[in-house]
Each structure stands twice: as structure tokens, then as C-alpha cells.
Write a protein that holds these residues in place. Structure first.
Motif, PDB file in Angstrom:
ATOM      1  N   LYS A  28       0.841  -1.200   0.000  1.00 48.58           N
ATOM      2  CA  LYS A  28       0.000   0.000   0.000  1.00 48.58           C
ATOM      3  C   LYS A  28       0.874   1.248   0.000  1.00 48.58           C
ATOM      4  CE  LYS A  28      -3.691   2.401   2.436  1.00 48.58           C
ATOM      5  NZ  LYS A  28      -4.639   2.363   3.548  1.00 48.58           N
ATOM      6  N   SER A  29       1.916   1.231   0.793  1.00 52.68           N
ATOM      7  CA  SER A  29       2.841   2.356   0.838  1.00 52.68           C
ATOM      8  C   SER A  29       3.489   2.578  -0.532  1.00 52.68           C
ATOM      9  CB  SER A  29       3.899   2.090   1.910  1.00 52.68           C
ATOM     10  OG  SER A  29       4.847   3.114   1.945  1.00 52.68           O
ATOM     11  N   ALA A  30       3.881   1.498  -1.177  1.00 53.33           N
ATOM     12  CA  ALA A  30       4.488   1.596  -2.507  1.00 53.33           C
ATOM     13  C   ALA A  30       3.487   2.150  -3.516  1.00 53.33           C
ATOM     14  CB  ALA A  30       5.005   0.229  -2.955  1.00 53.33           C
ATOM     15  N   ARG A  31       2.244   1.689  -3.440  1.00 55.61           N
ATOM     16  CA  ARG A  31       1.210   2.174  -4.360  1.00 55.61           C
ATOM     17  C   ARG A  31       0.957   3.654  -4.155  1.00 55.61           C
ATOM     18  NH1 ARG A  31      -3.743   3.323  -3.483  1.00 55.61           N
ATOM     19  NH2 ARG A  31      -4.001   2.060  -1.600  1.00 55.61           N
ATOM     20  N   GLU A  32       0.828   4.051  -2.896  1.00 54.39           N
ATOM     21  CA  GLU A  32       0.589   5.457  -2.603  1.00 54.39           C
ATOM     22  C   GLU A  32       1.772   6.327  -3.035  1.00 54.39           C
ATOM     23  OE1 GLU A  32      -0.408   5.254   1.561  1.00 54.39           O
ATOM     24  OE2 GLU A  32      -2.550   4.968   1.120  1.00 54.39           O
ATOM     25  N   ALA A  33       2.995   5.830  -2.832  1.00 49.25           N
ATOM     26  CA  ALA A  33       4.186   6.573  -3.256  1.00 49.25           C
ATOM     27  C   ALA A  33       4.218   6.735  -4.775  1.00 49.25           C
ATOM     28  CB  ALA A  33       5.449   5.875  -2.765  1.00 49.25           C
ATOM     29  N   ALA A  34       3.656   5.748  -5.484  1.00 50.71           N
ATOM     30  CA  ALA A  34       3.593   5.822  -6.940  1.00 50.71           C
ATOM     31  C   ALA A  34       2.443   6.718  -7.404  1.00 50.71           C
ATOM     32  CB  ALA A  34       3.433   4.424  -7.527  1.00 50.71           C
ATOM     33  N   GLY A  35       1.609   7.168  -6.464  1.00 51.92           N
ATOM     34  CA  GLY A  35       0.490   8.052  -6.795  1.00 51.92           C
ATOM     35  C   GLY A  35      -0.651   7.337  -7.491  1.00 51.92           C
ATOM     36  N   LEU A  36      -0.813   6.054  -7.179  1.00 50.32           N
ATOM     37  CA  LEU A  36      -1.850   5.258  -7.832  1.00 50.32           C
ATOM     38  C   LEU A  36      -2.981   4.913  -6.870  1.00 50.32           C
ATOM     39  CD1 LEU A  36       0.443   2.657  -9.655  1.00 50.32           C
ATOM     40  CD2 LEU A  36      -0.678   4.646 -10.685  1.00 50.32           C
ATOM     41  N   THR A  37      -4.179   4.835  -7.411  1.00 50.23           N
ATOM     42  CA  THR A  37      -5.302   4.289  -6.647  1.00 50.23           C
ATOM     43  C   THR A  37      -5.278   2.772  -6.813  1.00 50.23           C
ATOM     44  OG1 THR A  37      -6.846   4.326  -8.505  1.00 50.23           O
ATOM     45  CG2 THR A  37      -6.714   6.347  -7.148  1.00 50.23           C
ATOM     46  N   GLN A  38      -6.060   2.092  -6.004  1.00 44.43           N
ATOM     47  CA  GLN A  38      -6.167   0.641  -6.154  1.00 44.43           C
ATOM     48  C   GLN A  38      -6.704   0.293  -7.538  1.00 44.43           C
ATOM     49  OE1 GLN A  38      -8.594  -0.572  -2.810  1.00 44.43           O
ATOM     50  NE2 GLN A  38      -6.809  -0.797  -1.471  1.00 44.43           N
ATOM     51  N   ALA A  39      -7.666   1.047  -8.008  1.00 45.46           N
ATOM     52  CA  ALA A  39      -8.251   0.782  -9.325  1.00 45.46           C
ATOM     53  C   ALA A  39      -7.219   0.983 -10.430  1.00 45.46           C
ATOM     54  CB  ALA A  39      -9.465   1.684  -9.551  1.00 45.46           C
ATOM     55  N   LEU A  78       4.490  -0.097 -10.169  1.00 50.38           N
ATOM     56  CA  LEU A  78       4.810   0.726  -8.999  1.00 50.38           C
ATOM     57  C   LEU A  78       6.124   1.493  -9.173  1.00 50.38           C
ATOM     58  CD1 LEU A  78       3.781  -1.859  -6.270  1.00 50.38           C
ATOM     59  CD2 LEU A  78       2.551   0.249  -6.888  1.00 50.38           C
ATOM     60  N   GLY A  79       6.800   1.293 -10.302  1.00 53.93           N
ATOM     61  CA  GLY A  79       8.065   1.964 -10.561  1.00 53.93           C
ATOM     62  C   GLY A  79       9.213   1.389  -9.757  1.00 53.93           C
ATOM     63  N   LEU A  80       9.124   0.112  -9.403  1.00 56.98           N
ATOM     64  CA  LEU A  80      10.159  -0.543  -8.596  1.00 56.98           C
ATOM     65  C   LEU A  80      10.882  -1.596  -9.422  1.00 56.98           C
ATOM     66  CD1 LEU A  80       8.060  -1.026  -5.334  1.00 56.98           C
ATOM     67  CD2 LEU A  80       9.748   0.764  -5.797  1.00 56.98           C
ATOM     68  N   ASP A  81      12.099  -1.910  -9.017  1.00 53.66           N
ATOM     69  CA  ASP A  81      12.881  -2.948  -9.659  1.00 53.66           C
ATOM     70  C   ASP A  81      12.226  -4.309  -9.386  1.00 53.66           C
ATOM     71  OD1 ASP A  81      15.472  -4.037 -10.838  1.00 53.66           O
ATOM     72  OD2 ASP A  81      15.397  -5.021  -8.868  1.00 53.66           O
ATOM     73  N   PRO A  82      11.903  -5.069 -10.433  1.00 49.68           N
ATOM     74  CA  PRO A  82      11.224  -6.354 -10.235  1.00 49.68           C
ATOM     75  C   PRO A  82      11.980  -7.339  -9.339  1.00 49.68           C
ATOM     76  CG  PRO A  82      11.031  -5.682 -12.512  1.00 49.68           C
ATOM     77  CD  PRO A  82      11.997  -4.724 -11.859  1.00 49.68           C
ATOM     78  N   SER A  83      13.290  -7.407  -9.475  1.00 48.47           N
ATOM     79  CA  SER A  83      14.070  -8.323  -8.655  1.00 48.47           C
ATOM     80  C   SER A  83      14.001  -7.938  -7.183  1.00 48.47           C
ATOM     81  CB  SER A  83      15.526  -8.344  -9.142  1.00 48.47           C
ATOM     82  OG  SER A  83      16.301  -9.188  -8.336  1.00 48.47           O
ATOM     83  N   ASP A  97      13.339   0.457  -0.832  1.00 51.19           N
ATOM     84  CA  ASP A  97      12.825   1.715  -0.323  1.00 51.19           C
ATOM     85  C   ASP A  97      11.863   2.271  -1.354  1.00 51.19           C
ATOM     86  OD1 ASP A  97      12.344   4.231   0.672  1.00 51.19           O
ATOM     87  OD2 ASP A  97      14.444   4.689   1.082  1.00 51.19           O
ATOM     88  N   VAL A  98      10.635   2.480  -0.957  1.00 48.84           N
ATOM     89  CA  VAL A  98       9.625   2.989  -1.870  1.00 48.84           C
ATOM     90  C   VAL A  98      10.101   4.291  -2.493  1.00 48.84           C
ATOM     91  CG1 VAL A  98       7.272   3.877  -2.012  1.00 48.84           C
ATOM     92  CG2 VAL A  98       7.752   1.837  -0.682  1.00 48.84           C
TER      93      VAL A  98
END
Length: 121
Positions: A26-37, A73-78, A109-110
Motif C-alpha cells: 500500500k505504501s508503494a502504491r501510494e508513493a507511486a500516486g496510484l489508486t487501487q483501481a 509501482l516503478g520498482l525494480d522487479p528483482s 525503499d519505496v
């Protein structure tokens, strides 16, 4: 009888770790500025409620979709998969990574993902 039914302590730990993973996601999603939808749409989910379930510790991100979740989420997959492994399969994570010199790789780190997206423009 299931294994978790035989070991209530393990079942409680699993539940706690799933909730922690959900908070991290959830923190990662919020940091990415995304809603759940929005995250659901980006990851090809039909319903955003699956994202909600995962964030509430009631489910887990399937292995086969972890890369798309990370990218969304803009994160490294690995790094993303490694972090989820720590929550979902802590013993396997310990066996694979205990004593690995790259300690920083244990924690995604998000904010790193945000910095990476900002650098990409």
C-alpha cells in the motif's frame, strides 16, 4: 488437516507477515500516486478488490505477476520479488539470502522507485 491448522503459531506468523506485506505494498502504491483501481488496471486485474485484499493481508501477489506489479509501482522487479519473498516465505528468504553481502538489496525503499521515475522524466 492442513499444516497451518497443526501449527497455530506458524499460522499467526503468516497472518502477521501478510499484513506487513500489505502495508508495504500500500505504501508503494501510494508513493507511486496510484489508486487501487489504477494499479489493478495496470496489472491486468479485472477488479481492484484484489489489490485491496492483498493490501489487507488477505491475499498475496502471485509470483507470475510480481514483475508487472513492480513495474507498475516503478520498482525494480528483482528487488520487489525479494522483498515479497521475505514476507511470504521468510524461511526460504533466509536460506537464499542469509549472509549475502548486499544488505541494501534486502530492503526496497519505496522512495527509491520514486527517485528512479523522476530521473526518467
Amino acid at each position: 488437516m492442513s499444516r497451518t491448522a497443526m501449527n497455530p503459531a506458524k499460522a499467526a506468523l503468516t497472518k502477521t507477515l501478510r499484513r506487513e506485506a500489505g502495508r508495504w505494498l500500500k505504501s508503494a502504491r501510494e508513493a507511486a500516486g496510484l489508486t487501487q483501481a489504477e494499479l489493478a488496471e495496470m496489472t491486468g486485474l479485472r477488479y481492484y478488490t484484489f489489490v485491496s485484499q492483498v493490501e489487507n493481508g488477505l491475499g498475496r501477489v502471485p509470483i507470475e505477476t510480481q514483475a508487472i506489479w513492480a513495474q507498475s509501482l516503478g520498482l525494480d522487479p528483482s528487488q520487489f520479488a525479494r522483498t515479497l519473498l521475505r514476507y511470504y516465505e521468510p524461511e526460504l528468504h533466509r536460506l537464499l539470502f542469509e549472509g549475502v553481502s548486499d544488505e541494501a538489496a534486502d530492503d526496497v525503499d519505496v522512495d527509491d522507485g520514486m527517485a528512479e521515475r523522476a530521473a526518467q522524466g
